[in-house]
Structure formats: structure tokens, C-alpha cells
Design a protein around this motif. Structure first.
Motif, short mmCIF file in Angstrom:
data_model
loop_
_atom_site.label_atom_id
_atom_site.label_comp_id
_atom_site.label_asym_id
_atom_site.label_seq_id
_atom_site.Cartn_x
_atom_site.Cartn_y
_atom_site.Cartn_z
N ALA A 73 33.67 53.53 -34.10
CA ALA A 73 34.86 52.93 -33.49
C ALA A 73 35.84 53.98 -32.99
CB ALA A 73 35.56 52.01 -34.49
N ASP A 74 35.96 55.08 -33.74
CA ASP A 74 36.93 56.10 -33.34
C ASP A 74 36.37 57.08 -32.30
OD1 ASP A 74 39.71 56.04 -34.88
OD2 ASP A 74 38.17 55.22 -36.18
N GLU A 75 35.14 56.77 -31.82
CA GLU A 75 34.58 57.54 -30.70
C GLU A 75 34.33 56.62 -29.53
OE1 GLU A 75 31.28 60.09 -31.53
OE2 GLU A 75 32.09 60.70 -33.44
N TYR A 76 34.62 55.33 -29.72
CA TYR A 76 34.26 54.33 -28.72
C TYR A 76 35.38 54.15 -27.71
CZ TYR A 76 32.55 49.90 -26.79
OH TYR A 76 32.08 48.90 -25.96
N CYS A 177 35.99 60.36 -40.99
CA CYS A 177 35.40 60.44 -39.63
C CYS A 177 36.38 60.00 -38.54
CB CYS A 177 34.10 59.66 -39.56
SG CYS A 177 34.30 57.87 -39.78
N GLY A 178 37.41 59.27 -38.90
CA GLY A 178 38.38 58.82 -37.90
C GLY A 178 39.52 59.78 -37.68
N GLY A 179 39.32 61.08 -37.90
CA GLY A 179 40.35 62.06 -37.55
C GLY A 179 40.81 62.98 -38.67
N ASN A 180 40.24 62.81 -39.89
CA ASN A 180 40.62 63.69 -41.02
C ASN A 180 42.12 63.81 -41.21
OD1 ASN A 180 38.06 64.59 -42.13
ND2 ASN A 180 37.75 65.50 -40.11
#
Ligand code: AHR
Length: 489
Positions: A73-76, A177-180
């Protein structure tokens, strides 16, 4: 004889039907092949969705489906997945398996899937690598009814009317995984992004803030303090990794010790929910904010000779008990838990369905969802059960249970027996109502019993008949390694 007391008058919270929710990510064969095969496939499909899979999912009443991830989702970037299929971007799914993502399953296809399943869509937006504008426009594209660039674009792509969208997640696992991110930083970003997740017309969005991983209580404390007032739900992710992340082990070949270790790990969900809820209670004593357990389930080594990035695993009676434990815990905490989504629906992790080409099998986890579906939207009632601790080095409570009463006054009792060698007789007193008729179903087998494409019905629900109606309740024996559901009228 274990004593159980059900007080049908002591009505607690509503068991939100969304607790019986699912999660499907662009990961391995979860969506492509498992659900979406395209209109030209020789696998029977409706608008590209497998008919066999959709029909099976409708039977267990999937109530809400979360998409497109997960870490994906955080790369979509949602605009990659709209418009004519031939012009959609082809790219590598760098997160999962390094395979080509052709974006043929996008927003329109997801909404069509939810329409076929008759479930609520839950869309997870991109905070990690997406912009505020991108998120704002996605919500506008899906829900705005009027004159606007996004509404026009939607109409051009074949959908004049907006969709109904209730659930929207503002980022996923932004601590990882959504930005650390640190919780302070994410809380500020959350406040900013959610401002532009607008309610258009009658569409009212339930905003879900990224919550903690497992036992990260500091995350909950910080984001509730800094941004709790801006959200409707707070997510929680907790997976059952037997032996930890590095020692997950095989989904099928395991010993008794690992059986108890797995269930011990799964049972910790209760303590985790209680501790996060206690923090939430301090900032939200009215329980306005729901705890949304939007990723849960057992996570093992992938099946031999499969892409390690596809997270494809088998599913045994051990998973049936993991599911029963978790669902009973969610039911019992339904005053705070408003939604839960098993990871993941088809072909990924603790899936309810596995597919291979045209073939499909229903897993033991599927059958537990089938047994438990009667709890959906019913009222939790008070039940107490005498239990004991078993499992040696990996202590577990031997029995798990929850009880609800539906709007017609019908009672549903679900129970799991975690023991591999003990059947337990149960003497159940029902206060406040008299049992007249009882029917039941059971899912049972050896600890590693599972369904395969050659033997798809090795584990399946059977009638559970030996329930005796007594003066003040019912009496039955729950066999070892089993999950039962009783309907008491
Ligand atoms: O469900 C698989 C992955 O587990 C998800 O993408 C991520 O959110 C979690 O770490």
C-alpha cells in the motif's frame, strides 16, 4: 467435568460483523490467479473474478475486505491502476517476489470484487511514498458525486456514480515498511493526511490511523496522545510466528511441542489487546476509537519450491485452532475491537482458500470462519468456563469459547479444545433462558490434518450430535483437537 455458566441476560457488546473481515494484498497469488483471472481466462469468472472463489467467500459472509496492502500500500500509486488495461503501467513488485505487476487489478476491479462479495471495501492509502494530493484525489475519485476532475476521470473510465467507501487506512506499518517512522513523526503526518480524506455528500469515512506492531505500547501511547482525536480506528498487527520470525517452521510438518508453542503464541493476542485497550481507555474512555486488528494470523515457512516472496503456506487443524482462539478473543473484546482482517484471504499466509490453476480447496481456517459466522452482529453475552493450563513448556489455556445471542434470541456457542490428548466433558448452565433444541457442527482431525488438491475434504465440518439438554442447560464432550459451534434455541 468442566463447568460453564452462560448468563443470557448479561448482554455485553455487539460483535461487529467486521471482525469477520479479510485482507488481500498484491502479493504472490493472493489477487492475481487466486481471485482475479481476467475476463478471458478459461477459469469460470464474472467480470474477471473467479466464480468458485467468490461463491465460497460469500458463504462465510466476508464482511469487509482490506486492499491493496500491507507493505504494498505504501508503494502503490493508484493512478497506475485505472484507465484502459493496455495503457496501465507494468512494473516490478519489488516488495513481494520481484514479479511483474501489470496493474490490471486496480480501484475499479477492487470495487467490483467487493460488489460481488457484498462486503464493505477498506482501502489503505499511501503515506510512506505518496503525497497528500494523491491521497486526497483517490478519495475524491472514489466518492465524489459532482463536478470535479477526479469525478470526471472516473466517469471517463466507465463509472459515473461514486462508490460507497466507509473504511480508509492512512498508511500501513509506518513504523516499518511504510517509512520507518517514529510515532511522533507519523502522528503529525497522520493529522495532515487525514485532513484531506474528505467526506463527500453522504459518504462518511471511518479513518484508520496506523497503530502498533504487536507489543509496541509506546507507539499506541504516542499516536493516541498526539492524534487520537482525529481517527475513528487504530490498527494493530500481530502475527503468530511459532519460534519467532527466524524460526517459523513448516506449516505441515511439526511436532506436539510446536503445536503448543504456536497456540501459546496465538493466545498472546488477548494480553496484547488488553494492554493496548488500557492505553486507549486513557485517551478515549468512551471507546469511540475502535481497535482494528487489520492483520492477524499464523505465519510459517513457505511451501517447498515456491517463491519465498509469495508467502504461500498450507493450513492444518493447528490453523483451525489459531483461528478459533483469535476469533473468540475478538468477540470477547468487541467493546473495543471493531474490525479484524485475517492475513490473507486467498493463497497467502493463513488463507481461507488455496487455488492451483482451476482447482480450489477450502482450508480448515475457512471452516472455522463458517462455524463462527453466526456471531456476526449478534450480542456477546457473559460466559465463564472452568479451564486448566496445559502444554508443558508452552502453557496454553485448554479451552477457548465465546457466546452470543442474535436478534431472534438464538444463542451461538463456539468452543475450541487445544489439547491433543484430552476430551473434555462440559456441564453448561444457561441462566435466563431454557434450551429447547440444540444443533451443532464440529471441525476436527489430527493436528496436521489438512486439505490438498487431491484430497480436498480431509477436514470439513461434520454434524456434532452428542449434546444433551439438561434441567438448567446443556451437557456435551468436546473432543481433543477440535472446534465446535452450537446453536441453542
Ligand atoms: O501480510 C504480509 C505483510 O505483513 C504485510 O504486507 C505487512 O503489512 C505485514 O508486515
Amino acid at each position: 467435568m468442566s463447568k460453564m455458566v452462560i448468563d443470557a441476560q448479561k448482554r455485553k457488546s455487539q460483535i461487529h460483523k467486521e471482525i469477520y473481515g479479510h485482507f488481500s494484498e498484491h502479493l504472490g497469488r493472493g489477487i492475481y490467479e487466486g481471485i482475479f483471472v481476467g475476463e478471458d481466462s478459461d477459469i469460470p469468472n464474472r467480470n474477471g473474478m473467479r466464480v468458485d472463489v467468490v461463491e465460497a467467500l460469500k458463504k462465510i459472509k466476508v464482511q469487509v475486505l482490506r486492499w491493496p496492502g500491507g507493505c504494498f500500500a505504501d508503494e502503490y500509486h493508484w493512478k497506475d491502476g485505472i484507465g484502459p488495461k493496455e495503457t496501465r503501467k507494468r512494473m516490478i513488485n519489488t516488495h513481494w517476489g520481484g514479479v511483474v505487476e501489470d496493474n490490471s487489478f486496480g480501484t475499479h476491479e477492487f470495487m467490483e470484487l467487493c460488489r460481488q462479495l457484498e462486503c464493505e471495501p477498506y482501502v489503505n492509502g499511501n503515506v510512506g511514498s505518496g503525497t497528500v494530493q494523491e491521497m486526497q484525489e483517490w478519495v475524491e475519485y472514489m466518492t465524489f458525486d459532482g463536478i470535479s476532475p477526479m469525478a470526471e476521470e472516473r466517469a471517463k473510465n466507465g463509472r459515473l456514480r461514486p462508490w460507497h467507501l466507509k473504511y480508509f487506512g492512512v498508511g500501513n506499518e509506518n513504523w516499518g515498511c511504510g517509512g520507518n517512522m517514529r510515532p511522533e513523526y507519523y502522528a503529525d503526518l497522520y493529522r495532515r493526511y487525514q485532513t484531506y480524506v474528505r467526506n463527500y455528500g453522504k459518504n462518511k469515512i471511518y479513518r484508520i490511523m496506523c497503530g502498533p506492531n504487536a507489543r509496541d505500547y509506546n507507539w499506541t501511547e504516542t499516536v493516541m496522545k498526539l492524534a487520537g482525536e482525529y481517527c475513528d480506528g487504530l490498527s494493530l498487527h500481530y502475527y503468530t510466528f511459532p519460534g519467532g520470525w527466524d524460526k517459523k517452521g513448516s506449516a505441515v510438518n511439526f511436532d506436539e511441542d510446536c503445536w503448543y508453542l504456536t497456540l501459546h503464541t496465538a493466545q498472546r493476542m488477548e494480553e496484547i489487546i488488553e494492554k493496548h485497550s488500557a492505553i486507549m481507555d486513557r485517551y478515549d474512555p468512551e471507546k469511540r476509537v475502535g481497535l482494528v486488528v487489520d492483520e492477524w494470523g499464523a505465519w510459517y515457512d513457505v511451501e517447498p519450491d515456491t517463491n519465498p516472496g509469495f508467502l504461500y503456506q498450507q493450513n492444518t487443524m493447528r490453523d483451525a485452532l489459531v483461528a478459533a482462539l483469535n476469533l473468540d478473543i475478538f468477540n470477547r473484546h468487541s467493546d473495543r475491537v471493531t474490525m479484524a482482517n485475517i492475513a490473507q484471504m486467498v493463497n497467502v499466509l493463513q488463507a481461507v482458500i488455496l487455488t492451483e490453476g482451476k482447482k480450489m480447496v477450502l482450508t480448515p481456517t475457512y471452516h472455522v470462519f463458517d462455524l463462527y459466522k453466526e456471531h456476526q452482529d449478534a450480542t456477546l453475552v457473559e460466559s465463564t468456563l472452568e479451564t486448566e493450563t496445559i502444554g508443558g513448556e508452552h502453557p496454553v489455556t485448554n479451552l477457548t469459547q465465546s457466546v452470543s445471542v442474535n436478534e431472534n434470541g438464538v444463542m451461538h456457542i463456539t468452543m475450541g479444545n487445544l489439547s491433543l490428548d484430552q476430551d473434555y466433558p462440559i456441564q453448561c448452565t444457561i441462566l435466563g433462558s431454557k434450551a429447547k433444541k440444540v444443533t451443532g457442527r464440529i471441525v476436527t482431525g489430527t493436528m496436521s490434518a489438512h486439505n490438498t488438491f487431491d484430497d480436498p475434504e480431509a477436514v470439513k465440518p461434520e454434524p456434532f450430535q452428542n449434546v444433551e439438554i439438561t434441567e438448567d442447560g446443556i451437557r456435551f464432550t468436546i473432543p481433543r483437537c477440535s472446534v465446535i459451534a452450537l446453536t441453542v434455541e
